[in-house]
Design an enzyme around this catalytic site. Structure first.
Site, PDB file in Angstrom:
ATOM      1  N   GLY A  46       0.757  -1.177   0.156  1.00  6.87           N
ATOM      2  CA  GLY A  46       0.001  -0.054   0.114  1.00  6.87           C
ATOM      3  C   GLY A  46       0.786   1.112  -0.050  1.00  6.87           C
ATOM      4  O   GLY A  46       0.548   2.244   0.652  1.00  6.87           O
ATOM      5  N   GLY A  85      -0.345   5.255  -0.982  1.00  5.05           N
ATOM      6  CA  GLY A  85      -1.449   5.761  -0.148  1.00  5.05           C
ATOM      7  C   GLY A  85      -0.875   7.006   0.203  1.00  5.05           C
ATOM      8  O   GLY A  85       0.276   7.266   0.344  1.00  5.05           O
ATOM      9  N   GLN A  86      -1.637   7.539   1.122  1.00  5.24           N
ATOM     10  CA  GLN A  86      -1.450   8.914   1.822  1.00  5.24           C
ATOM     11  C   GLN A  86       0.019   8.564   2.677  1.00  5.24           C
ATOM     12  O   GLN A  86       0.786   9.295   2.596  1.00  5.24           O
ATOM     13  CB  GLN A  86      -2.559   9.490   2.603  1.00  5.24           C
ATOM     14  CG  GLN A  86      -2.271  10.859   3.370  1.00  5.24           C
ATOM     15  CD  GLN A  86      -3.089  10.940   4.339  1.00  5.24           C
ATOM     16  OE1 GLN A  86      -3.937  10.429   4.792  1.00  5.24           O
ATOM     17  NE2 GLN A  86      -2.816  12.425   4.873  1.00  5.24           N
ATOM     18  N   ASP A 137       1.987  -1.679  -4.359  1.00  4.50           N
ATOM     19  CA  ASP A 137       0.877  -1.362  -4.228  1.00  4.50           C
ATOM     20  C   ASP A 137       0.037  -2.214  -5.382  1.00  4.50           C
ATOM     21  O   ASP A 137       0.693  -2.927  -6.163  1.00  4.50           O
ATOM     22  CB  ASP A 137       0.604  -0.010  -4.314  1.00  4.50           C
ATOM     23  CG  ASP A 137      -0.573   0.783  -3.911  1.00  4.50           C
ATOM     24  OD1 ASP A 137      -0.407   1.390  -2.910  1.00  4.50           O
ATOM     25  OD2 ASP A 137      -1.405   0.441  -4.287  1.00  4.50           O
ATOM     26  N   ILE A 138      -1.340  -1.990  -5.320  1.00  5.64           N
ATOM     27  CA  ILE A 138      -2.113  -2.846  -6.183  1.00  5.64           C
ATOM     28  C   ILE A 138      -2.339  -2.287  -7.584  1.00  5.64           C
ATOM     29  O   ILE A 138      -2.457  -2.992  -8.657  1.00  5.64           O
ATOM     30  CB  ILE A 138      -3.741  -3.027  -5.817  1.00  5.64           C
ATOM     31  CG1 ILE A 138      -4.247  -4.058  -6.626  1.00  5.64           C
ATOM     32  CG2 ILE A 138      -4.267  -1.501  -5.934  1.00  5.64           C
ATOM     33  CD1 ILE A 138      -5.885  -4.149  -6.010  1.00  5.64           C
ATOM     34  N   TYR A 159     -14.781  -0.164   9.227  1.00  5.99           N
ATOM     35  CA  TYR A 159     -13.532  -0.057   9.329  1.00  5.99           C
ATOM     36  C   TYR A 159     -12.872  -0.076  10.557  1.00  5.99           C
ATOM     37  O   TYR A 159     -11.982  -0.822  11.112  1.00  5.99           O
ATOM     38  CB  TYR A 159     -13.171   1.536   8.806  1.00  5.99           C
ATOM     39  CG  TYR A 159     -11.661   1.982   8.942  1.00  5.99           C
ATOM     40  CD1 TYR A 159     -10.682   1.349   8.411  1.00  5.99           C
ATOM     41  CD2 TYR A 159     -11.501   3.054   9.733  1.00  5.99           C
ATOM     42  CE1 TYR A 159      -9.455   1.752   8.591  1.00  5.99           C
ATOM     43  CE2 TYR A 159     -10.210   3.577   9.909  1.00  5.99           C
ATOM     44  CZ  TYR A 159      -9.142   2.854   9.394  1.00  5.99           C
ATOM     45  OH  TYR A 159      -7.924   3.406   9.415  1.00  5.99           O
ATOM     46  N   LYS A 216     -10.444  -2.969  12.360  1.00  5.35           N
ATOM     47  CA  LYS A 216      -9.074  -2.329  13.206  1.00  5.35           C
ATOM     48  C   LYS A 216      -9.169  -3.057  14.634  1.00  5.35           C
ATOM     49  O   LYS A 216      -8.035  -3.505  15.232  1.00  5.35           O
ATOM     50  CB  LYS A 216      -9.060  -0.832  13.071  1.00  5.35           C
ATOM     51  CG  LYS A 216      -8.694  -0.367  11.760  1.00  5.35           C
ATOM     52  CD  LYS A 216      -7.264  -0.876  11.496  1.00  5.35           C
ATOM     53  CE  LYS A 216      -7.141  -0.158   9.917  1.00  5.35           C
ATOM     54  NZ  LYS A 216      -5.804  -1.007   9.309  1.00  5.35           N
TER      55      LYS A 216
HETATM   56  N1  SER Z   1      -8.446   8.959   8.844  1.00  6.92           N
HETATM   57  C1  SER Z   1      -9.096   7.736   9.084  1.00  6.92           C
HETATM   58  C2  SER Z   1     -10.438   7.751   8.549  1.00  6.92           C
HETATM   59  O1  SER Z   1     -10.867   8.945   8.860  1.00  6.92           O
HETATM   60  C3  SER Z   1      -8.882   7.363  10.709  1.00  6.92           C
HETATM   61  O2  SER Z   1      -8.139   6.277  10.690  1.00  6.92           O
HETATM   62  O3  SER Z   1     -11.209   6.883   8.172  1.00  6.92           O
END
Ligand code: SER
Length: 314
Positions: free
Chosen positions: A9, A12-13, A35-36, A143, A147
């Site tokens: 990844g 990504g940011q 990355d993909i 999400y 986590k």
């Molecule tokens: N920045 C993330 C989100 O907003 C939080 O881990 O999903």
């Protein structure tokens, strides 16, 4: 022998800036970015790069064997807002990619893992201010669920199989290089771009929504310091609370307005408001500060200065 690292990844940011920093520390050729797809060409051309789907166990394993990788940074994930649109995809990517790297460590293919968790593990029943390290975690987003469950598995693999996995509960991360994608805290990046481009911004969170946030340089510093810390100093193998600054959309607006007086803001909260409302407004990270001497450098105004200066130079 020098360490060889794989970042999954990497476009990504966070992955983008983490790759640059890790290459400074370990040498470009010792850091394989993956990355993909090749969406970030600067990153792709900056050193060794491989296309890897984080859901593909054999692709990750082959790369580890071919490059003699000992450490994986698993940065691929579907974030909070995107996860609500594609719940099963978020579960599939976020959980299976984690199991893949945990199992590679369990079977001795690799030695060490960094896996980011998030403030999204918290929920409406969590104490909202100075949220403790050990507290109620009843997340309401897909999400957040991935986590939270991931944290349990990290600790399980450490306890049962001795896997050296390390993790941070990142707050919202603000940066000027790669854009964030699909998070609830993304407004705090967009606002700088729009302030410079259009002198106005319509915010998808309401003006008084206070959330824990952090400038990218601090996030990268925390990540590299945690990974360098002696294993026996670490008392948390689920994920460390980490904090720097907390602010509302109104606070960041005022911080930018000090540099751009004509800047205006309007508020149009959407579905992300409910997600933000379920998260804490500030985090107690004293365990990270004690265990590995974590300290942040950037406050809101220092961050605004860095963001505007760097975006203007682009
Ligand atoms: N920045 C993330 C989100 O907003 C939080 O881990 O999903």
């Amino acid at each position: 022998m020098s360490s060889k690292l794989l970042i999954i990844g990497a476009c990504g940011q966070i992955g983008t800036e983490l790759t640059t920093k890790l290459r400074e520390i370990h040498g470009t050729d010792n850091v394989i970015a993956s990355d993909i797809n090749t969406r970030n060409l600067d990153l792709v051309n900056s050193g060794p790069f491989e296309i890897i789907d984080a859901k593909n166990f054999n692709a990750i394993k082959d790369c580890c064997i071919n490059h003699k990788i000992d450490t994986i940074y698993l940065m691929a994930a579907l974030l909070s807002a995107t996860g609500e649109k594609y719940p099963m995809e978020a579960w599939d990517l976020n959980m299976n990619s984690l199991f893949h790297v945990l199992n590679l460590a369990k079977t001795g293919v690799i030695k060490k893992i960094f896996w980011p968790s998030s403030i999204a593990v918290f929920g409406p029943t969590t104490p909202k201010t100075q949220t403790p390290q050990h507290t109620i975690c009843e997340p309401t987003t897909v999400y957040g669920i991935t986590k939270q469950v991931g944290e349990r598995w990290c600790e399980y693999y450490h306890e049962k199989y001795g896997v050296d996995v390390r993790s941070i509960r990142y707050p919202g991360i603000i940066s000027h290089k790669a854009m964030p994608g699909g998070g609830t805290t993304d407004y705090a990046v967009e606002i700088y771009h729009e302030a410079l481009k259009h002198k106005s911004y319509t915010c998808f969170l309401s003006e008084n929504t206070s959330l824990p946030m952090m400038f990218m340089d601090d996030a990268i510093k925390a990540t590299t310091e945690l990974m360098a810390a002696p294993s026996n100093h670490l008392t948390i193998r689920s994920s460390y609370n980490l904090s720097a600054i907390s602010f509302t959309p109104q606070d960041i607006y005022e911080s930018i307005k000090a540099h751009i007086p004509e800047f205006t803001i309007t508020y149009q909260p959407d579905f992300r408001q409910a997600i933000a409302d379920s998260w804490p407004s500030s985090i107690d990270d004293s365990v990270a500060r004690n265990d590995w001497n974590w300290q942040h450098d950037f406050d809101l105004d220092a961050m605004t200065h860095e963001m505007l200066t760097n975006l203007r130079n682009k």
